[in-house]
Each structure stands twice: as C-alpha cells, then as structure tokens.
Enzyme design. Structure first.
Site, PDB file in Angstrom:
ATOM      1  N   TYR A  48       3.270  41.738  44.740  1.00 59.58           N
ATOM      2  CA  TYR A  48       3.166  41.629  43.279  1.00 59.58           C
ATOM      3  C   TYR A  48       3.148  40.178  42.812  1.00 59.58           C
ATOM      4  O   TYR A  48       2.710  39.885  41.696  1.00 59.58           O
ATOM      5  CB  TYR A  48       4.332  42.349  42.592  1.00 59.58           C
ATOM      6  CG  TYR A  48       4.405  43.831  42.818  1.00 59.58           C
ATOM      7  CD1 TYR A  48       3.399  44.522  43.487  1.00 59.58           C
ATOM      8  CD2 TYR A  48       5.507  44.555  42.361  1.00 59.58           C
ATOM      9  CE1 TYR A  48       3.492  45.885  43.705  1.00 59.58           C
ATOM     10  CE2 TYR A  48       5.593  45.927  42.567  1.00 59.58           C
ATOM     11  CZ  TYR A  48       4.596  46.583  43.243  1.00 59.58           C
ATOM     12  OH  TYR A  48       4.696  47.938  43.447  1.00 59.58           O
ATOM     13  N   HIS A 106       5.356  48.695  52.546  1.00 60.14           N
ATOM     14  CA  HIS A 106       4.585  48.978  51.331  1.00 60.14           C
ATOM     15  C   HIS A 106       3.452  49.972  51.591  1.00 60.14           C
ATOM     16  O   HIS A 106       3.207  50.877  50.784  1.00 60.14           O
ATOM     17  CB  HIS A 106       4.035  47.661  50.769  1.00 60.14           C
ATOM     18  CG  HIS A 106       3.710  47.711  49.315  1.00 60.14           C
ATOM     19  ND1 HIS A 106       3.717  46.595  48.520  1.00 60.14           N
ATOM     20  CD2 HIS A 106       3.373  48.731  48.501  1.00 60.14           C
ATOM     21  CE1 HIS A 106       3.394  46.930  47.276  1.00 60.14           C
ATOM     22  NE2 HIS A 106       3.176  48.224  47.257  1.00 60.14           N
TER      23      HIS A 106
END
Length: 275
Positions: A48, A106
């Site tokens: 992110y 992830h």
C-alpha cells in the site's frame, strides 16, 4: 466499543479500517479520525505504501499500543524466508511499532515454497515480532494445505461481500478458529447501488452500505474492513454494528438470493479461485 471475535488463535475487533489508497496528510487525517471515532483495528500492507502514514496517525492519536490491532502483509514477490523476515522488519520500522498484531502473506505466488514461508511466519511469531499470523487470497485447497502444514494460522483475508460466495472458505476457517477478514466488503461501491440492499435500508432507516456490512457482521468469525476516508462514512460504517441484529429472516433470504459470483478484485497474478 467494537466487539471482538476471539478464538484460541486470535482476538480481533469485528470491524476494522481498510487503508488501501489512503495516503499522505489526508490519509493520516483519515486514520486519526477513525481512531477518534473508536476504530481500533487498522489494516495496511507493504504494497500500500502507506505504513509510515498509518504509524504516524497511530502515534499522533495517543492511543496506547495495547489498544490497537494493526495488520500488515508481505507481498507475493517476497515470500522467500529471508525476504519475509526483511519485509517484516521494514514494516515494523515504517509503522514505528515493536510488533504487529497480525502478519499475512498478501497473495500466494506460483511456485512458492509454502512450507518455508509458513515456517518463517511461525518463527516471527515465536520471536514476538508478530502476535498472530495468517494468509490472504488463498483458495480453499491452498488454505487446507497451509493448515495441514501445522502453522497456527489465525486469519484468512479475502474479498467478501453479499455478491461473492465464500462459504467454502468459512467451512474451513471456523472449525480452525480463524477469523475471515472481508476486504472490499461493499464491493467497491456496488453495494450502495443495489436495489435489494437499498430496499432493506429504506425499511430500517439506514443506508444500503450499512445493510451490506450488517450482513457480514451477522456471520460468525467474519471481520469486514471497509476503507473510508471521510469521517461521515467511517461513522456510518461503525453504526452497522447496531444494524446487524435488526436484519430479519426475510432480509437474509433476499440477500442470499443475490448473485454470488461478482468478484471485483482479480489481478493478473490471482490464484485459481476454484482450487
């Protein structure tokens, strides 16, 4: 006070703040706003690019570390053991924390050494750098394989909303004592425009989005993490906790009848979802 889902593997606030695409000064202000409203569960990831911002917001809020639940994730290109360890250390430094409450893979990577990656997560947990470990975006077959390896996985994070069936995964996570964190719980805005959700919301005097979150919150072990930058949206999402018990059996039946194959996050490197 946001309730928690607690098992022998994890104790996680039932509603969190997704931070994907929150960045810079406005992102920090948004995270500080959420903490001020009562959010205690913050979800970020190395990909992110905002861990430093999340850490700054957490520090500025004055919230005691023990009251915050912070999740981060290692990207799928960094799943070699040394890389996982390096990435975890970098995430901690960017966040300004001594430990993560939850650390996830992830996305799975084709050809990864799953056992070695899981063993590294276990080692990080044993060393106190993370409190709980888990995976994200694993289909059912791969999740079963990960659990069979013996790692104490505490959470699976996947896309989940009223238009995407995840019952196969819930049949695995619940008996295992894992939370299922639901990202994109509003299907990236699609729930707000759905006629069924809008009709239920109109009857209850709430929004379609609140109905969508309430539907998730009615389910054992499901933890939605809607992203919200505006304070009004953050407050509305929190209020969905009180909407959940108001949904009737007719409401649940109407939601169950919606299409359940509308996936909105499906990058080129996605796994075989049916596996």
């Amino acid at each position: 006070m946001i309730p928690k889902y607690t098992t022998d593997r994890i104790s996680i606030p039932r509603l969190g703040l997704g931070t994907w695409r929150l960045a810079g000064a406005s992102g920090q202000a948004a995270v500080e706003s959420a903490i001020g409203l009562g959010y205690r569960h913050l979800d970020t990831a190395e990909m992110y690019g905002n861990e430093e911002m999340v850490g700054m917001a957490l520090a500025a809020s004055g919230l005691p570390r023990a009251e915050a639940f912070v999740t981060s994730k290692v990207w799928w290109t960094n799943l070699a053991p040394d890389a996982i360890r390096t990435c975890c250390g970098m995430s901690l430094r960017r966040l300004g924390l001594d430990y993560l409450d939850l650390y996830l893979i992830h996305w799975p990577a084709k050809g990864m050494d799953l056992g070695a990656a899981l063993d590294t997560l276990v080692a990080l947990k044993e060393e106190g750098l993370v409190r709980a470990i888990g995976v994200a975006n694993f289909p059912a077959g791969l999740l079963r394989k990960a659990l069979a390896h013996g790692a104490p996985l505490a959470c699976l994070q996947v896309e989940y909303h009223a238009m995407l069936d995840q019952s196969r995964l819930l049949e695995i996570t619940r008996p295992a004592g894992m939370a299922l964190t639901a990202y994109s719980p509003l299907a990236q805005g699609r729930m707000a425009q759905d006629p069924v959700m809008m009709a239920i919301g109109e009857r209850l005097g709430v929004t379609a989005g609140q109905v969508a979150l309430a539907w998730l919150l009615r389910q054992e072990g499901v933890v939605p993490i809607p992203k919200a930058g505006r304070r009004e949206s953050q407050a509305a999402n929190l209020a969905a906790i009180d909407v959940a018990p108001l949904l009737t059996e007719d409401d649940l039946a109407a939601i169950a009848a919606l299409p359940k194959d509308r996936r909105v996050v499906n990058p080129a490197f996605h796994p075989d979802w049916a596996a």
